[in-house]
Design an enzyme around this catalytic site. Structure first.
Site, mmCIF file in Angstrom:
data_model
loop_
_atom_site.group_PDB
_atom_site.id
_atom_site.type_symbol
_atom_site.label_atom_id
_atom_site.label_comp_id
_atom_site.label_asym_id
_atom_site.label_seq_id
_atom_site.Cartn_x
_atom_site.Cartn_y
_atom_site.Cartn_z
ATOM 1 N N HIS A 181 1.334 4.064 4.716
ATOM 2 C CA HIS A 181 0.370 4.805 3.380
ATOM 3 C C HIS A 181 0.530 6.342 3.116
ATOM 4 O O HIS A 181 1.449 6.610 1.783
ATOM 5 C CB HIS A 181 -1.300 4.806 3.437
ATOM 6 C CG HIS A 181 -1.811 3.375 3.431
ATOM 7 N ND1 HIS A 181 -2.852 3.379 3.769
ATOM 8 C CD2 HIS A 181 -1.439 2.461 2.813
ATOM 9 C CE1 HIS A 181 -3.602 1.981 4.002
ATOM 10 N NE2 HIS A 181 -1.991 1.633 4.163
ATOM 11 N N SER B 277 1.202 -1.063 -0.262
ATOM 12 C CA SER B 277 -0.087 0.185 0.332
ATOM 13 C C SER B 277 0.520 1.274 0.169
ATOM 14 O O SER B 277 0.307 2.716 -0.503
ATOM 15 C CB SER B 277 -0.902 -0.061 1.279
ATOM 16 O OG SER B 277 -1.114 -1.650 0.689
#
Length: 188
Positions: A167, A109
């Site tokens: 992220h 991610s």
């Protein structure tokens, strides 16, 4: 490169299913002092917690990665992906140290967030349609809203078990790198 990364992630997830938790124990990103090893900065991005986790990351890589790679070229795309992995891992390590969190992290991610911000910067007029609810958004607005959600979820602790700051670390790394590059088409 996009297809190579897709294949590598799927193949390594297959190995993860065959080998089991010992692979996660060795190659997931563990906090410093709780099993951390330097190779985990990269290896953790090729492990995934579930088939859905893998599918979501690979869908994002497929959707955004092909266009970003076409605009940047293979080498720069690989550099963007790798740098975003590293900045995601470093952000996660910093937050884990601050919060005294001893849980490992896996997933692509963070690298995907670097690719998404690159997509938004390269194709600011492209529209992304959310699935639920189906709302069309310009790519830069989509990325800003997604980042704001990640920041909110990370600060409030909602959606536990998700590395929100990883992220954001990948996004920041991708953004900073893209600020130093011009797309291949504008260099001609």
């Amino acid at each position: 490169m996009t297809y190579t990364l897709l294949f590598a992630n799927v193949a390594i997830f297959g190995l993860e299913l065959l080998i089991g938790s010992s692979m996660v124990q060795r190659y997931a990103l563990w906090p410093i002092g709780a099993g951390f090893a330097p190779w985990q900065i990269l290896s953790s991005a090729f492990l995934h917690g579930s088939p859905m986790h893998l599918a979501a990351n690979m869908l994002g890589l497929f959707v955004f990665g092909r266009d970003v790679e076409a605009a940047l070229g293979r080498l720069r795309f690989a550099t963007l992906y790798a740098l975003s992995m590293v900045t995601a891992a470093l952000a996660q390590l910093a937050v884990s140290a601050l919060l005294h969190d001893a849980h490992p992290v896996v997933g692509a991610s963070g690298a995907l967030f670097g690719v998404m911000v690159a997509f938004a910067m390269l194709f600011p007029k492209r529209v992304i349609i959310l699935l639920f609810p189906p709302i069309p958004l310009p790519a830069p607005l989509f990325v800003v809203l997604y980042a704001a959600f990640e920041l909110y979820a990370g600060v409030t602790g909602s959606m536990s078990g998700v590395a929100h700051f990883a992220h954001l670390g990948g996004l920041v790394g991708g953004f900073l790198l893209m600020r130093t590059w011009r797309p291949r088409s504008s260099r001609r």
